[in-house]
Scaffold this motif. Structure first.
Motif, short mmCIF file in Angstrom:
data_model
loop_
_atom_site.label_atom_id
_atom_site.label_comp_id
_atom_site.label_asym_id
_atom_site.label_seq_id
_atom_site.Cartn_x
_atom_site.Cartn_y
_atom_site.Cartn_z
N ALA A 1 14.68 -3.64 1.86
CA ALA A 1 13.32 -3.23 2.20
C ALA A 1 13.03 -1.82 1.67
O ALA A 1 11.93 -1.56 1.18
CB ALA A 1 13.11 -3.29 3.70
N GLU B 1 3.33 -4.28 2.27
CA GLU B 1 3.82 -4.67 3.60
C GLU B 1 5.15 -5.40 3.40
O GLU B 1 5.18 -6.49 2.85
CB GLU B 1 2.81 -5.60 4.28
N SER C 1 8.39 -7.04 5.22
CA SER C 1 8.88 -7.50 6.52
C SER C 1 10.21 -8.21 6.35
O SER C 1 10.43 -8.93 5.37
CB SER C 1 7.85 -8.42 7.19
N VAL D 1 12.62 -10.99 7.72
CA VAL D 1 12.47 -12.24 8.47
C VAL D 1 13.80 -12.99 8.44
O VAL D 1 14.44 -13.09 7.39
CB VAL D 1 11.35 -13.12 7.84
N ARG E 1 2.25 -8.26 0.07
CA ARG E 1 3.30 -8.51 1.06
C ARG E 1 4.57 -8.99 0.36
O ARG E 1 4.52 -9.74 -0.61
CB ARG E 1 2.83 -9.58 2.04
N ARG F 1 8.34 -10.58 1.79
CA ARG F 1 9.19 -10.97 2.92
C ARG F 1 10.64 -10.99 2.45
O ARG F 1 10.97 -11.60 1.44
CB ARG F 1 8.82 -12.36 3.44
#
Length: 125
Positions: free
Chosen positions: A78, A89, A91, A93, A107, A109
């Motif tokens: 990240a 963004e 995230s 997960v 975004r 992930r």
């Protein structure tokens, strides 16, 4: 020579047409302005299109996928992604967790396994 420099045979029909166009027909309803609902929806659509056109494109030269993150910790991956995309963004997960299926270019992930290591290749979208 009659009205507008025309012969009387041509001027009379033109005058009748002019009078008919100037006096409203009582049988025809007057044109109404658009309802407020459709005006509001038109403004809302215009605003949405303006916002979509104003959205910042992805940073040129930055990778769209991060294959180098495979096998490292999710937090480290990240941080690498945030170095390329500070406004992205990011995230973390757990692999197999339910997520939305929408595609968003702002975004990324990062899917991690039980040990917290990156399970697949993170991609924008």
């Amino acid at each position: 020579v009659g009205v507008w420099g025309l012969k009387p045979a041509l001027a009379v029909p033109l005058l009748r047409l002019k009078r008919r166009l100037q006096t409203p027909d009582p049988d025809k309803p007057h044109p109404r302005p658009p309802p407020m609902k459709s005006l509001f929806l038109s403004c809302l659509l215009l605003l949405a299109l303006a916002l979509a056109a104003h959205a910042a494109p992805a940073k040129s030269g930055a990778p769209r996928s991060f294959a180098s993150c495979a096998g490292i910790s999710g937090k480290a991956c990240a941080e690498i992604i945030r170095a390329f995309y500070p406004d992205m963004e990011v995230s973390i997960v757990r692999d197999g967790a339910p997520v939305t299926a929408d595609y968003r270019e702002d975004r990324v992930r990062v899917y991690v396994d039980q040990a917290g290591k990156v399970a697949g290749t993170p991609r924008t979208g």
